[in-house]
Design an enzyme around this catalytic site. Structure first.
Site, PDB file in Angstrom:
ATOM      1  N   THR A   1       0.793  -1.280   0.002  1.00 22.19           N
ATOM      2  CA  THR A   1      -0.008  -0.150  -0.071  1.00 22.19           C
ATOM      3  C   THR A   1       0.664   1.270   0.042  1.00 22.19           C
ATOM      4  OG1 THR A   1      -1.889  -0.979   1.256  1.00 22.19           O
ATOM      5  CG2 THR A   1      -1.491   1.243   1.437  1.00 22.19           C
ATOM      6  N   GLU A 105      10.681  -3.648  -1.616  1.00 25.03           N
ATOM      7  CA  GLU A 105      10.976  -4.758  -1.229  1.00 25.03           C
ATOM      8  C   GLU A 105      12.041  -5.908  -1.892  1.00 25.03           C
ATOM      9  OE1 GLU A 105       7.315  -6.585  -0.578  1.00 25.03           O
ATOM     10  OE2 GLU A 105       6.793  -5.654   1.308  1.00 25.03           O
ATOM     11  N   ASN A 267       7.669 -11.988   0.786  1.00 21.83           N
ATOM     12  CA  ASN A 267       6.158 -12.102   0.400  1.00 21.83           C
ATOM     13  C   ASN A 267       5.861 -13.441   0.892  1.00 21.83           C
ATOM     14  OD1 ASN A 267       4.957  -9.337  -0.139  1.00 21.83           O
ATOM     15  ND2 ASN A 267       6.790  -9.364  -1.149  1.00 21.83           N
ATOM     16  N   THR A 272      -0.660 -13.670   7.355  1.00 17.90           N
ATOM     17  CA  THR A 272      -1.696 -12.889   7.777  1.00 17.90           C
ATOM     18  C   THR A 272      -2.323 -13.515   9.099  1.00 17.90           C
ATOM     19  OG1 THR A 272      -3.016 -14.762   6.420  1.00 17.90           O
ATOM     20  CG2 THR A 272      -2.388 -12.450   5.365  1.00 17.90           C
TER      21      THR A 272
END
Lengths: 272, 214
Positions: A1, A105, A267, A272
Site C-alpha cells: 500500500t 521489497e 512475501n 496474515t
C-alpha cells in the site's frame, strides 16, 4: 500500500485543490511500480492552510492549460504563481514517489523508464507501464542481464499497443490516414532501446530502429553494476536524416525496481 | 521486528527539516498488530486551523473502509454545503488495512475520524468528520478499534512541530518499509518573493505498489 500526506502553508483556492493534486499525482505517484499490485488502500492527502501567506494574498488557483496566457480568465500574477507552485509540487511529489521505489521489497536497482512517442502520452505511458510490470524484465535487471528482448516483448503486448491483426502486414509500415484508427502505435522499424548509465557516461544502444546492435558485454556489465539505470525507449525513431514528422511528441517517465529472490522471501514469509 | 535502518538507506533520512507553519504531527502506540508491542503504529498530521484539503484514492474495486469513509467525507462536505476548507488533518494506523471488513470496518474508520475530531472539539454528529482516515497493513482483518480509539487522546497529546515529531509520524505509518520517508523544503512564489513558504510530505510503501489513484 502507498500512503502519502503532503502539507503546505501556501494559500490555495479550496476548489482548486483537487485539480492540482490530480495533475501532480498523475506524473508522480501514479508513475511508479514495485510489484504491479494496486492496493485496496492507496491514498494521498494534500492540505494547504495558508498560514505563511501575507494578509490579503490571493490564493493560488488551478488554471487549465487552455486558459493559460489568457489574461481575461487569470491575471499574469495568478498564472505565474500557479506555474511556480505547480513546479514545486511536481518536483516534490516525484521525489517522494521515488523514495518508495528505492525501498522496494528486496530491490537492488532503481530504474527509470523513459518512453518517447509521437502518438501522444497515452501509448508512451502504456509502454512504460508494461515494461515496469514485466516480471521477466525485472528479473533480468536483478541478474544484471542486458536483456532488451524482454523489454521489446513487454512493449509489444501492452494494452492498446497491439495493432489490428486484420490489416495486411505492409500497412504496418505506412501511415495511411484511412487506417489510422486501427494501425498500431508502435512500429518495430521506428523502435530503439538504449541503456542510459546513471553516471552520465555514454548511452549503450541495444536496438536501433528495429535492428539489434552488437552489444559490448563488458560495457553492459559496467552499466548494470550500478544501482541506478535508465531504460530509454524511442517509439518515434526515424533516424537523424529522416524528415521531421509533424506529430505530437510526448514522453512518459515511469520508475520501478528489479525483482530479487528477497522479494519472494519477504512475501512468501508474510503471514496474515 | 528489528527496525534498524540499513546502512545503504541512511542517506535518505533527513536529520532536520523546515516544516509548514500551523501544522503538527505526532505518533502513538496502540498495538494494532498483536506481534507489535513497542513501535508506534498511530500517526496524526493536523492543521491547527481547519483548512482546504484534497485526496486521491485507489481505483481498486475493493476499496478499504478508510478509503470509502474519507471519499464520503469529501463528498458530503461538498454536497451539503459544509465547504472544502473545513479539514483538520488525517489519522493513520499501520498494522491493519481495515480492508474487506464490511459494515463494521466502515464504522471503525468513522470511529477513528470522530474520536480524533473530539480531541479538537470538532465533534458535530450532523456534519461530516473534519478528520480523514488512512490505514495500512493486512487485508481482510478487522481493526482492534478499542485499542486505537483509546490511544487517540495520547496521540493528540504527542503532537508537535519539530523535526522529531514529523519523523515519528513518518515512522509510525510504515509497514514493510526499511526506512521512514519524509521530505521538506522551502520555496517562494512570484507574487510575494519575500515570503518563504514550506512544504512537507511523508509517504510509505515497499510492497503492493502500483498506484492508480484518482
Amino acid at each position: 500500500t502507498l500512503l502519502g500526506i503532503v502539507c503546505t502553508d501556501v494559500k490555495v483556492d479550496p476548489e482548486s485543490m483537487r485539480s492540482i493534486l490530480r495533475h501532480t499525482t498523475s506524473k508522480s505517484f501514479n508513475c511508479i511500480s514495485i510489484d504491479g499490485d494496486t492496493s485496496t488502500n492507496d491514498t494521498v492527502n494534500f492540505f494547504a492552510n495558508g498560514a505563511a501567506a501575507p494578509a490579503g494574498a490571493s490564493p493560488v488557483r488551478y488554471i487549465p492549460r487552455k486558459q493559460m496566457a489568457d489574461e481575461s480568465t487569470a491575471s499574469a500574477t495568478e498564472q505565474a504563481d500557479f506555474e511556480a507552485f505547480t513546479r514545486v509540487l511536481d518536483n516534490f511529489f516525484v521525489d517522494l514517489a521515488q523514495l518508495v521505489v528505492r525501498d522496494g521489497e528486496g530491490a537492488t536497482k532503481f530504474v527509470t523508464i523513459r518512453v518517447r512517442s509521437d502518438e501522444g502520452y497515452v501509448p508512451a505511458k502504456r509502454a512504460a507501464v508494461s515494461i515496469a510490470r514485466s516480471a521477466l524484465v525485472k528479473t533480468a535487471l536483478y541478474g544484471k542481464d542486458a536483456n532488451w528482448g524482454r523489454i521489446l516483448c513487454a512493449i509489444g503486448y501492452a494494452p492498446g499497443i497491439m495493432g489490428s491483426d486484420t490489416l495486411p502486414v505492409h500497412q504496418f509500415a505506412t501511415r495511411d490516414s484511412k487506417s489510422r484508427d486501427s494501425s498500431p502505435v508502435v512500429i518495430p522499424s521506428r523502435t530503439s532501446v538504449s541503456f542510459i548509465p546513471a553516471d552520465g557516461s555514454e548511452e549503450l544502444k541495444l536496438l536501433v530502429r528495429g535492428e539489434p546492435e552488437q552489444v559490448d558485454e563488458q560495457r553492459a556489465k559496467q552499466i548494470l553494476e550500478q544501482e541506478d539505470l535508465e531504460i530509454l525507449v524511442r517509439l518515434e525513431d526515424d533516424g537523424a536524416e529522416a524528415p521531421a514528422r509533424r506529430r505530437r511528441r510526448s514522453e512518459a517517465v515511469f520508475w520501478t525496481c528489479d525483482f530479487s529472490h528477497e522479494y519472494v522471501t519477504i512475501n512468501g514469509d508474510y503471514r496474515t | 521486528a528489528d527496525r534498524a535502518i540499513p546502512a545503504a538507506k541512511q542517506k535518505y533520512i533527513p536529520v532536520s527539516g523546515t516544516y509548514p507553519k500551523g501544522f503538527l504531527a505526532g505518533s502513538a502506540f496502540a498495538g494494532v498488530k498483536s506481534s507489535n508491542t513497542k513501535y508506534d503504529d498511530l500517526a496524526l498530521v493536523v492543521s491547527e486551523e481547519a483548512c482546504p484539503a484534497a485526496a486521491v484514492f485507489t481505483k481498486n474495486i475493493f476499496k478499504a473502509a478508510p478509503v470509502i469513509t474519507s471519499k464520503q467525507t469529501f463528498f458530503d462536505s461538498k454536497k451539503n454545503g459544509h465547504g472544502l476548507d473545513r479539514f483538520r488533518g488525517v489519522v493513520v494506523n499501520s498494522g491493519c488495512a481495515n480492508a474487506v471488513t464490511g459494515k463494521l470496518g466502515l464504522e471503525h474508520a468513522e470511529a477513528m475520524a470522530r474520536t480524533t475530531d473530539q480531541c479538537f472539539g470538532d465533534s458535530s454528529p450532523d456534519a461530516p468528520p473534519h478528520t480523514l482516515v488512512m490505514s495500512t497493513g493486512v487485508i481482510g482483518q478487522r481493526l482492534p478499534i478499542d485499542r486505537i480509539t483509546n490511544a487517540i487522546p495520547k496521540l493528540h497529546e504527542n503532537l508537535g512541530s519539530s523535526h522529531e515529531h514529523w519523523m515519528a509520524a513518518a515512522q509510525a505509518i510504515c509497514t514493510t518499509d526499511t526506512f521512514p520517508k519524509l521530505i521538506s523544503r522551502t520555496f517562494t512564489l512570484p507574487s510575494h518573493p519575500d515570503t518563504t513558504y514550506s512544504i512537507a510530505g511523508m509517504t510509505k510503501g515497499a510492497g503492493m505498489i502500483h498506484p492508480n489513484m484518482g
